[in-house]
Design an enzyme around this catalytic site. Structure first.
Site, mmCIF file in Angstrom:
data_model
loop_
_atom_site.group_PDB
_atom_site.id
_atom_site.type_symbol
_atom_site.label_atom_id
_atom_site.label_comp_id
_atom_site.label_asym_id
_atom_site.label_seq_id
_atom_site.Cartn_x
_atom_site.Cartn_y
_atom_site.Cartn_z
ATOM 1 N N ARG A 231 18.658 -8.212 20.876
ATOM 2 C CA ARG A 231 18.308 -7.898 22.275
ATOM 3 C C ARG A 231 16.992 -8.571 22.653
ATOM 4 N NH1 ARG A 231 18.459 -1.395 22.058
ATOM 5 N NH2 ARG A 231 17.357 -1.851 20.149
ATOM 6 N N ASP B 119 7.720 -5.059 15.238
ATOM 7 C CA ASP B 119 7.857 -6.505 15.414
ATOM 8 C C ASP B 119 6.512 -7.194 15.610
ATOM 9 O OD1 ASP B 119 10.620 -6.050 15.367
ATOM 10 O OD2 ASP B 119 10.644 -5.711 17.520
ATOM 11 N N GLN C 42 8.573 -0.596 11.419
ATOM 12 C CA GLN C 42 8.359 -0.164 12.805
ATOM 13 C C GLN C 42 6.869 -0.216 13.175
ATOM 14 O OE1 GLN C 42 10.675 1.723 10.804
ATOM 15 N NE2 GLN C 42 12.131 0.322 11.695
ATOM 16 N N THR D 175 18.670 1.011 17.370
ATOM 17 C CA THR D 175 19.175 -0.235 16.786
ATOM 18 C C THR D 175 20.640 -0.090 16.370
ATOM 19 O OG1 THR D 175 18.443 0.468 14.602
ATOM 20 C CG2 THR D 175 16.890 -0.858 15.895
ATOM 21 N N ARG E 157 20.163 18.697 4.972
ATOM 22 C CA ARG E 157 20.505 18.766 3.545
ATOM 23 C C ARG E 157 21.999 18.620 3.263
ATOM 24 N NH1 ARG E 157 16.481 23.329 3.958
ATOM 25 N NH2 ARG E 157 17.076 22.776 6.060
ATOM 26 N N GLY F 245 6.221 -8.501 8.408
ATOM 27 C CA GLY F 245 6.904 -9.273 7.366
ATOM 28 C C GLY F 245 6.093 -10.489 6.966
ATOM 29 N N LYS F 246 5.600 -11.186 7.958
ATOM 30 C CA LYS F 246 4.790 -12.384 7.715
ATOM 31 C C LYS F 246 3.521 -12.026 6.937
ATOM 32 C CE LYS F 246 1.782 -15.671 8.485
ATOM 33 N NZ LYS F 246 1.398 -16.528 9.543
ATOM 34 N N ALA G 264 14.717 -1.780 10.650
ATOM 35 C CA ALA G 264 13.671 -2.807 10.702
ATOM 36 C C ALA G 264 14.263 -4.187 10.487
ATOM 37 C CB ALA G 264 12.640 -2.538 9.614
ATOM 38 N N GLY G 265 13.680 -5.166 11.125
ATOM 39 C CA GLY G 265 14.023 -6.555 10.834
ATOM 40 C C GLY G 265 12.716 -7.283 10.616
ATOM 41 N N HIS G 266 12.428 -7.602 9.367
ATOM 42 C CA HIS G 266 11.170 -8.288 9.036
ATOM 43 C C HIS G 266 11.472 -9.759 8.806
ATOM 44 C CE1 HIS G 266 9.223 -4.402 7.237
ATOM 45 N NE2 HIS G 266 9.522 -4.304 8.504
HETATM 46 P P1 GTP Z 1 9.677 -4.630 12.239
HETATM 47 O O1 GTP Z 1 9.576 -3.873 10.960
HETATM 48 O O2 GTP Z 1 11.121 -4.790 12.689
HETATM 49 O O3 GTP Z 1 8.863 -3.955 13.266
HETATM 50 O O4 GTP Z 1 9.227 -6.221 12.138
HETATM 51 P P2 GTP Z 1 7.981 -7.154 11.808
HETATM 52 O O5 GTP Z 1 6.698 -6.497 12.148
HETATM 53 O O6 GTP Z 1 8.096 -7.630 10.400
HETATM 54 O O7 GTP Z 1 8.140 -8.390 12.781
HETATM 55 P P3 GTP Z 1 9.400 -9.346 13.034
HETATM 56 O O8 GTP Z 1 9.575 -10.177 11.836
HETATM 57 O O9 GTP Z 1 10.557 -8.596 13.567
HETATM 58 O O10 GTP Z 1 8.869 -10.189 14.302
HETATM 59 C C1 GTP Z 1 7.801 -11.024 14.290
HETATM 60 C C2 GTP Z 1 8.249 -12.429 14.703
HETATM 61 O O11 GTP Z 1 7.101 -13.224 14.895
HETATM 62 C C3 GTP Z 1 9.055 -13.154 13.619
HETATM 63 O O12 GTP Z 1 9.959 -14.024 14.236
HETATM 64 C C4 GTP Z 1 7.980 -13.935 12.845
HETATM 65 O O13 GTP Z 1 8.464 -15.105 12.180
HETATM 66 C C5 GTP Z 1 7.057 -14.313 13.958
HETATM 67 N N1 GTP Z 1 5.642 -14.440 13.604
HETATM 68 C C6 GTP Z 1 4.855 -13.625 12.846
HETATM 69 N N2 GTP Z 1 3.574 -14.035 12.895
HETATM 70 C C7 GTP Z 1 3.563 -15.133 13.697
HETATM 71 C C8 GTP Z 1 2.530 -15.984 14.182
HETATM 72 O O14 GTP Z 1 1.353 -15.810 13.901
HETATM 73 N N3 GTP Z 1 2.899 -16.995 15.024
HETATM 74 C C9 GTP Z 1 4.184 -17.212 15.397
HETATM 75 N N4 GTP Z 1 4.455 -18.225 16.216
HETATM 76 N N5 GTP Z 1 5.182 -16.409 14.982
HETATM 77 C C10 GTP Z 1 4.865 -15.388 14.154
HETATM 78 P P1 IMP Z 2 16.267 3.679 15.758
HETATM 79 O O1 IMP Z 2 15.123 3.612 14.824
HETATM 80 O O2 IMP Z 2 17.370 2.685 15.462
HETATM 81 O O3 IMP Z 2 16.796 5.085 15.906
HETATM 82 O O4 IMP Z 2 15.726 3.262 17.214
HETATM 83 C C1 IMP Z 2 14.804 4.088 17.927
HETATM 84 C C2 IMP Z 2 13.840 3.214 18.739
HETATM 85 O O5 IMP Z 2 12.997 2.480 17.852
HETATM 86 C C3 IMP Z 2 14.520 2.156 19.621
HETATM 87 O O6 IMP Z 2 13.739 1.975 20.788
HETATM 88 C C4 IMP Z 2 14.481 0.895 18.750
HETATM 89 O O7 IMP Z 2 14.545 -0.279 19.526
HETATM 90 C C5 IMP Z 2 13.126 1.070 18.080
HETATM 91 N N1 IMP Z 2 13.046 0.409 16.761
HETATM 92 C C6 IMP Z 2 13.511 0.882 15.584
HETATM 93 N N2 IMP Z 2 13.226 0.030 14.593
HETATM 94 C C7 IMP Z 2 12.549 -0.996 15.143
HETATM 95 C C8 IMP Z 2 11.944 -2.179 14.602
HETATM 96 O O8 IMP Z 2 11.957 -2.434 13.413
HETATM 97 N N3 IMP Z 2 11.330 -3.000 15.488
HETATM 98 C C9 IMP Z 2 11.267 -2.713 16.808
HETATM 99 N N4 IMP Z 2 11.798 -1.627 17.368
HETATM 100 C C10 IMP Z 2 12.439 -0.762 16.531
HETATM 101 MG MG MG Z 3 11.235 -6.622 13.471
#
Ligand code: GTP
Ligand code: IMP
Ligand code: MG
Length: 360
Positions: A275, A12, A173, A121, A135, A16-17, A40-42
């Site tokens: 969460r 997080d 991640q 997750t 396998r 994604g950004k 993942a949630g990007h």
């Molecule tokens: P995972 O693969 O789940 O780890 O996610 P991620 O690294 O792509 O990040 P995710 O999108 O879950 O969370 C980042 C949050 O911060 C999102 O809500 C983005 O829109 C936001 N974001 C990213 N860069 C910036 C920034 O520079 N400023 C602000 N205000 N928000 C940002």
């Molecule tokens: P799992 O990958 O769903 O098995 O989760 C294992 C651990 O990794 C937990 O603590 C999750 O919250 C964390 N996790 C998995 N994927 C992400 C992600 O994309 N962003 C943040 N935490 C993650």
């Molecule tokens: Mg995320």
């Protein structure tokens, strides 16, 4: 040029950004999704719309790039097809036939007591990767719903590199969640470093030019992990930045402990799980270690505007406040790599790009 984007802390960080920005700026021929899977949630914010993507790479914002999902990535068919619709990428997205598909039994198994203890997750990723190792998993090529999308992803990616094209690989991640290097057992079901991301899409290490390691300006962690240090009330009191943010959180009526109020105020809520994320100060030691193991050539600091609102939307380094510049400099000094991208807001173009060399 072949570039990989990975998370340097606990996920997080804003990968994604950053990927969506690089997709528009560097115009890759192929953009590959690597990493674990739909855990993942990007997030992408582009032309006033916000997307929370779990399967399709955030690079979809470039309408001419071909999007691929590498063989190392777990596929949730329903999520994939929904996102194909949402992003309108049918015809330019491919899935490697060797991806493992997450099935109902994996999702059910991800509600076990152990999954709850780790705080997964619940997306079925751990059990699906276990099935793969045993396998007994089924692959993308076994599912008729995916027939239109199947491709040999390593062939496509390496063809693009051979042709001198730009290739961008989006990992998921973060380093602290790595099965190898994270706080075991509070980790995800796979290594999350750049080397694994390259293997996920079938690119050899000798063909990778750049590794971007992404850090948020502070730490956030979703899920359980007793080893992570979260902001204490004492730490908040000792820091002018956190004290100011807590004051604003109070004004806004945020509830709970200091850490919870700050998380609410900063909007730190899990993209997949909803969460609340726990908040911590920047972990320099982990950042340095992850930069080394990932072989970082560039680092990116995101969410600088959340700590220093006066920098919101800045696109030039000279527009950053003294405090924000000092924070970035502290990270560069302690990690030992220059910050070449500084993100100042959620929009794709809210970013300061000070990379060397010509970019298309
Ligand atoms: P995972 O693969 O789940 O780890 O996610 P991620 O690294 O792509 O990040 P995710 O999108 O879950 O969370 C980042 C949050 O911060 C999102 O809500 C983005 O829109 C936001 N974001 C990213 N860069 C910036 C920034 O520079 N400023 C602000 N205000 N928000 C940002
Ligand atoms: P799992 O990958 O769903 O098995 O989760 C294992 C651990 O990794 C937990 O603590 C999750 O919250 C964390 N996790 C998995 N994927 C992400 C992600 O994309 N962003 C943040 N935490 C993650
Ligand atoms: Mg995320």
């Amino acid at each position: 040029m072949t570039s990989i984007v990975v998370g340097g802390h606990y996920g997080d960080e804003g990968k994604g950004k950053v990927v969506s920005y690089l997709a528009l700026k560097d115009d890759p021929a192929v953009i590959g999704r690597a990493g674990v899977g739909p855990n993942a949630g990007h997030t992408v914010v582009h032309i006033g719309r916000r997307y929370g993507l779990r399967m399709i790479t955030c690079g979809f914002v470039n309408p001419t790039s071909h999007l691929v999902i590498g063989a190392g990535v777990l596929v949730d068919i329903k999520t994939f097809l929904t996102e194909v619709e949402e992003t309108g990428v049918k015809g330019r997205v491919s899935v490697d036939g060797r991806c493992v598909v997450i099935e109902d039994e994996h999702r059910r198994a991800d509600t076990s007591e152990n999954s709850r203890k780790i705080g997964t997750t619940g997306s079925g990723c751990g059990p699906a990767n276990a099935a793969r190792v045993n396998r007994v998993a089924r692959l993308a090529r076994d599912f008729p719903e995916l027939a239109d999308y199947l491709a040999d992803v390593p062939a496509m990616v390496n063809d693009a590199i051979d042709a001198g094209g730009e290739v961008l690989i989006e990992a998921s991640q973060g380093f602290g969640l790595s099965l190898y290097y994270g706080n075991y057992p509070y980790v995800t079901s796979k290594d999350t470093s750049a080397s694994s991301a390259a293997a996920d899409v079938g690119v050899g290490p000798t063909r990778v030019d750049d590794v971007y390691v992404i850090y948020k300006a502070y730490m956030s962690r979703v899920g359980e992990d007793p080893y992570v240090k979260y902001l204490t009330d004492e730490e908040i009191r000792g820091s002018p930045v956190w004290t100011r943010i807590l004051g604003k959180a109070d004004e806004k009526g945020c509830q709970g402990t200091g850490n919870q109020k700050i998380a609410q105020y900063l909007g730190e809520v899990g993209t997949v799980t909803g969460r609340p994320r726990k908040i911590g100060s920047f972990d320099y030691e982990l950042a340095r270690y992850s930069a080394r193991v990932n072989g970082a050539t560039q680092i990116c600091v995101t969410c600088i505007d959340k700590l220093f609102p006066e920098c919101s939307g800045a696109r030039k380094k000279s527009d950053l406040s003294r405090e924000a510049l000092a924070h970035v400099k502290g990270i560069e000094d302690k990690v030992g790599v220059k910050a070449t991208l500084i993100s100042t807001g959620p929009d794709v173009y809210d970013i300061i790009d000070i990379r060397d060399g010509p970019r298309s």
